[in-house]
Scaffold this active site. Structure first.
Site, mmCIF file in Angstrom:
data_model
loop_
_atom_site.group_PDB
_atom_site.id
_atom_site.type_symbol
_atom_site.label_atom_id
_atom_site.label_comp_id
_atom_site.label_asym_id
_atom_site.label_seq_id
_atom_site.Cartn_x
_atom_site.Cartn_y
_atom_site.Cartn_z
ATOM 1 N N LYS A 58 0.942 10.715 -2.121
ATOM 2 C CA LYS A 58 0.169 10.053 -3.173
ATOM 3 C C LYS A 58 -0.976 10.980 -3.598
ATOM 4 O O LYS A 58 -1.512 11.729 -2.777
ATOM 5 C CB LYS A 58 -0.371 8.738 -2.600
ATOM 6 N N SER A 81 -0.571 0.210 -5.814
ATOM 7 C CA SER A 81 -0.872 1.416 -6.543
ATOM 8 C C SER A 81 -0.007 2.638 -6.186
ATOM 9 O O SER A 81 0.054 3.579 -6.954
ATOM 10 C CB SER A 81 -2.350 1.778 -6.318
ATOM 11 N N SER A 110 -0.916 -1.946 -1.496
ATOM 12 C CA SER A 110 -0.504 -0.806 -2.338
ATOM 13 C C SER A 110 0.637 0.046 -1.806
ATOM 14 O O SER A 110 1.154 0.889 -2.526
ATOM 15 C CB SER A 110 -1.706 0.104 -2.615
#
Lengths: 465, 92
Positions: free
Chosen positions: A69, A144, A168
């Site tokens: 990420k 996310s 997330s």
């Protein structure tokens, strides 16, 4: 999957270079907007992995392509959290998880798309546009960590890392049909993770199978003192023997907005597990349902304090020509933070401000402890708390982006684990009639990751899709 | 209820400039969120509970450790020169 690849690498059936090249090519030509960048130092990484292999020191992850990420720092590479604030932020050092991956000879192929600052449930808040769901490109991948879960689902990477503050990792894993885990708070070092809500953030592994998530978790969960909340191995005590008793919070389907197919899938999985000797009990958790409200007080409060460091002085970019430092802060922050980030900073400032602090922040802190106790007490008698991972399958791009509260409800089932700092896993449990992935979630006792892996493997055995 | 005056005050506290044209929608969004989080007001807490469950520090004790290169960290600043972070004048 890792085990098969590992065997092929060891036996020489496939070279690390071949394996990695095939993934890098896919990642470079993908159309989902899953990757922000495919790294340019892959050849060096491959050479390092080949050396480990040649020395006979290869482990399961040697040569395996991993995506990270965009909020996880790898020295010399941009770590931008998909925010214009950090467009040009080059990581000054390796995060602890990256160090562990490098030591194992894993290949970090690139950084993935996410909501700006990890704030969102769909990747639509990314400064670089949404990632598309691999199962239906008109839908969101969740968020996310949606870039990471889409990358694994579309086989652009074998494994990925995300971060989970209120769901997330698990929510996008459910939307993309992959396995995602929230480890116990304090078991994975966050040194080098761009922080958001520090009492909630945990780095979590993402893969296509429970066993691969387990392998990645085992690698990244060493004790490390640079994260001041990291817990020593000897203090991570849990009886992980399965009792085959599972709790379901009473009344979870009573509130509106839960998709009938989600409920049906959940009931089917439950029946299948009953066939394998598991018993399910509805347990009264009176404050469980307040978790989301508590979360939307504590998290923005922490965001508003944490993000004070992004001020146009120390990291990232600076906007405006203001001669006065105070104005420069405001101009830079106003121009470079995304809309949702600004909303949360203002909300957090509100709940912490004079006159509201006791009614919101302090009350939420106390309620958090009450919720934590309810969950911990339940998990003394039961292996896990069982719910769907999300109230609906992946929603359409644009469907919720105009209404923050309806977006927040996507985290209804995932938030309680973060509030209580317990581990949880989301495992694919089937598909809707339209073919969209569904997932179920187990919340386990603190340090009970082994239980979650065992339960996750049961789901892999009973699901039908 | 967060009106435009409260919003300006919050923006000042947060050091966050908000464009005039965004204020109305922003106030509306935040009011909706506040309405949502207000469900916690129905929960009654006793004084003992409030005391028992107050915020506690959970971080380990601070320890002094050598840090690698400070230069790398200064490099992360948007403007820097000779190993120093450059900032506008604070006092005229």
């Amino acid at each position: 999957m890792i085990n098969d690849l590992h065997k092929k690498i060891i036996s020489g059936e496939i070279s690390i270079k071949e394996l990695v090249s095939s993934y890098v090519e896919k990642a470079k030509s993908e159309k989902l907007n899953a990757f922000r960048e495919v790294f340019d130092d892959i050849d060096e990484q491959v050479a390092r992995a080949e050396k480990i292999l040649a020395e006979g020191k290869a482990t399961a992850l040697t040569g395996i392509p991993v995506a990270i990420k965009d909020n996880i720092m790898m020295a010399g590479h941009i770590a931008g959290a998909c925010s214009h604030m950090l467009d040009h932020h080059t990581a000054a050092y390796d995060s602890t998880v990256i160090k562990a991956l490098k030591d194992a000879g894993a290949i970090i192929i690139g950084r993935t798309n996410m909501d700006d600052g990890a704030m969102g449930s769909s990747t639509e808040n990314s400064a670089y546009g949404p990632t598309l769901n691999p199962y239906d490109t008109t839908r969101v991948p969740g968020g996310s960590s949606g870039g990471s879960t889409a990358a694994v689902a579309a086989d652009l990477a074998v494994l990925a890392l995300g971060s989970d503050t209120g769901g997330s990792v698990r929510q996008p894993s459910s939307f993309c049909g992959v396995v995602g885990m929230l480890p116990t708070y304090g078991t994975v070092s966050r040194h080098g993770l761009i922080s958001m809500g520090s009492s909630l953030d945990v780095i979590g592994p993402i893969a296509k199978s429970v066993v691969d998530v387990q392998t990645l978790y085992n690698l990244i969960s060493a004790y490390e003192p640079l994260d001041a909340t990291c817990i020593k191995k000897e203090d991570r005590v849990c009886d992980t023997k399965l009792k085959k008793k599972i709790a379901i919070p009473k009344g979870i389907f009573d509130q509106g907005g839960i998709d009938p197919e989600v409920k049906e899938n959940f009931e089917n999985i439950k029946k299948e597990m009953e066939g394998q000797g598991f018993s399910f009990t509805e347990v009264d958790l009176p404050h469980y349902g307040d978790s989301l409200a508590v979360y939307y007080i504590l998290m923005p409060a922490e965001v508003s304090s944490n993000l004070a460091r992004l001020d146009g002085i120390r990291y990232g970019d600076r906007v405006g020509t203001s001669k006065v430092q105070q104005d420069l802060y405001g101009e830079t922050r106003g121009a470079l933070f995304g809309k949702e980030v600004r909303r949360r900073i203002l909300l957090g400032t509100y709940v912490l401000s004079h006159g509201y602090y006791d009614a919101y922040y302090n009350k939420a802190v106390a309620l958090r402890e009450i919720i934590r106790k309810e969950i911990a007490n339940t998990l003394e008698d039961y292996d896990a708390i069982f719910t769907p991972t999300t109230p609906t399958p992946a929603f359409k791009i644009g469907e919720k982006s105009g209404d923050p509260v309806s977006m927040y409800l996507a985290d209804l089932f995932t938030v309680p684990a973060n509030i209580a700092q317990h581990p949880a896993i989301s495992v694919p449990s089937g598909k809707t009639e339209e073919g969209l992935p569904l997932g179920v979630q187990f919340i386990g006792p603190r340090f009970g990751e082994e239980k979650l892996f065992a339960l996750g493997k049961v789901i892999e055995g009973v699901r039908n899709d | 209820m967060i009106d435009s005056k409260t919003l300006d005050h919050l923006a000042l506290l947060a050091r966050l400039s908000v464009p005039e044209e965004e204020k109305e929608q922003l106030a509306k969004d935040i009011n909706n969120i506040v309405k949502f989080i207000d469900v916690i007001q129905k929960v009654e807490l006793s004084t003992t509970e409030q005391k028992e469950f107050a915020q506690k520090n959970v971080a380990r004790e601070d320890v002094v450790m050598p840090l690698g290169s400070i230069y790398n960290l200064v490099e992360a600043a948007p403007l820097h020169k000779d190993g120093f972070v450059q900032v506008p004048k604070v006092i005229e």
